[in-house]
Design an enzyme around this catalytic site. Structure first.
Site, mmCIF file in Angstrom:
data_model
loop_
_atom_site.group_PDB
_atom_site.id
_atom_site.type_symbol
_atom_site.label_atom_id
_atom_site.label_comp_id
_atom_site.label_asym_id
_atom_site.label_seq_id
_atom_site.Cartn_x
_atom_site.Cartn_y
_atom_site.Cartn_z
ATOM 1 N N SER A 264 0.840 -1.203 0.000
ATOM 2 C CA SER A 264 0.000 0.000 0.000
ATOM 3 C C SER A 264 0.875 1.254 0.000
ATOM 4 C CB SER A 264 -0.978 -0.039 1.176
ATOM 5 O OG SER A 264 -1.972 0.953 1.047
ATOM 6 N N HIS B 43 -8.803 0.681 -0.022
ATOM 7 C CA HIS B 43 -8.721 -0.213 -1.177
ATOM 8 C C HIS B 43 -10.095 -0.729 -1.605
ATOM 9 C CE1 HIS B 43 -4.408 0.058 -1.065
ATOM 10 N NE2 HIS B 43 -4.441 -0.205 0.229
#
Length: 390
Positions: free
Chosen positions: A156, A273
């Site tokens: 990430s 996400h």
């Protein structure tokens, strides 16, 4: 800048030494005299003359190469960075970050409070800087690891640190992008009560059915367009599900119905996400368009599809898409460590707080994990008992 140079086939060693440039380590000024590099000479040595054919190159044995992994949000802890303060380059990065951000990031990382450090808007820049500061420790302790690095990946927000290490972004550019990303994601999180649930399952676990039932539960409660979906693929039988809090609480309450062994809410502030983060897309895209992104000098793998970044435009597109796409970390581990039977594995170093990525690697590829190490960023102060909340 040396980290931005385009190298030919004749200077692999020189290229490796430029991955984490002295200017990148201290964007506030020029490198110390002892580290000044003759860029013209380096370019001459590194470029194959037009019309000439490069000579044979010796391929390093796999066990002498390295892979660097950069952790993401959720691995933060009060006290991170304390073990790095003995390195002037690490202190310089924190000083530069303070000038860009307008607050004392080092003090927040060392002292907290934990609630403030866990806020997305603070946590993501803190993880970005501490991971790059950890490279300073690695550069001093094991310089050959950086010189012989062949691949990098970040989880990430960790992907930004991986790209800076690989020369695709400068330190300050990466920090500005991370700040824009964090601020936009924090704002999107505040708009909808949401979060992320870590799920340790079994081979028969029913993730899709569970998410569908959770969304239907939310609709019955009056939630419009509920979100509940897999956001992180970590390792076999382990997922992170992201979405509305009502959906995640439903899954926790009914975990046995879907053959989940264990569930745990993650210390993050939103349903990352997923499409809940769509409001963050434009601010991040706008920030990245202002930056001179370069092709990485080594292989850097994208969270979106687990494949290598091919060019600068590819990076710009996928860093934005990553915000609303699941992190395919398990797939990335397979892509990095897949090899013919009998081939040795590279050394792997987790560069940042915690050992979560090492634990995931162990579950994805036990043989690769046997060559795993991590760079320590935590350290007890004298007189403290070290009961930090990890």
């Amino acid at each position: 800048m040396a980290a931005r140079l385009r190298f030919g086939a004749g200077a692999a060693g020189a290229l490796r030494r430029r991955l984490w440039s002295s200017r990148a380590r201290d964007p506030s000024g020029p490198p110390p005299p002892s580290e000044v590099v003759d860029v013209a000479a380096l370019l001459k040595d590194a470029t194959v003359d037009a019309g000439s054919k490069p000579g044979p190159r010796s391929r390093p044995s796999p066990e002498t190469t390295s892979v660097l992994l950069f952790p993401g949000q959720g691995s933060q802890a009060v006290g991170m960075g304390r073990a790095l303060l003995r390195y002037p380059g690490a202190r310089a990065l924190y000083a530069a970050a303070g000038r860009v951000l307008g607050y004392d990031l080092l003090e927040l990382s060392l002292r907290g409070p934990r609630e403030e450090l866990e806020r997305t808007v603070r946590c993501q820049p803190a993880l970005y800087v501490v991971s790059l500061a950890a490279l300073e420790a690695l550069r001093h302790q094991r310089p050959e690891v950086i010189e012989n690095c062949v691949a990098a990946a970040g989880f990430s927000v960790g992907e930004f640190a991986a790209l800076v290490f690989a020369g695709a972004l400068e330190f300050e550019e990466g920090l500005l992008a991370v700040r824009a990303r964090a601020e936009a994601m924090q704002e999107a999180s505040a708009a909808v009560p949401s979060g992320m649930l870590s799920v340790l399952g079994r081979p028969q676990s029913q993730y899709k059915a569970a998410c569908l039932d959770a969304r239907e539960h939310c609709q019955a409660l009056g939630v419009e367009q509920p979100v509940c979906e897999v956001a992180n693929y970590l390792f076999p039988d382990c997922r992170v599900i992201s979405g509305h809090l009502q959906a995640l609480h439903f899954l926790q309450k009914n975990s046995s119905r879907y053959h989940f062994r264990r569930t745990r809410m993650l210390p993050v502030s939103g349903g990352f996400h997923t499409r809940l983060m769509e409001p963050a897309l434009q601010p991040l895209a706008h920030a990245l368009k202002k930056m001179d992104i370069k092709k990485p000098l080594i292989s850097v793998y994208s969270n979106v599809d687990g494949t290598k970044y091919m060019h600068a435009r590819h990076i710009q597109q996928l860093l934005v898409k990553q915000v609303v796409s699941p992190v395919k970390w398990e797939q990335t581990m397979h892509a990095i460590y897949e090899r013919r039977k009998g081939t040795e594995f590279p050394q792997t170093f987790e560069v940042g707080p915690g050992k979560q990525l090492g634990a995931i690697l162990k579950s994805c590829n036990l043989k690769a994990w046997k060559a795993y190490s991590h760079v320590e960023v935590m350290e007890e102060e004298e007189g403290e008992e070290g009961d930090l909340d990890v």
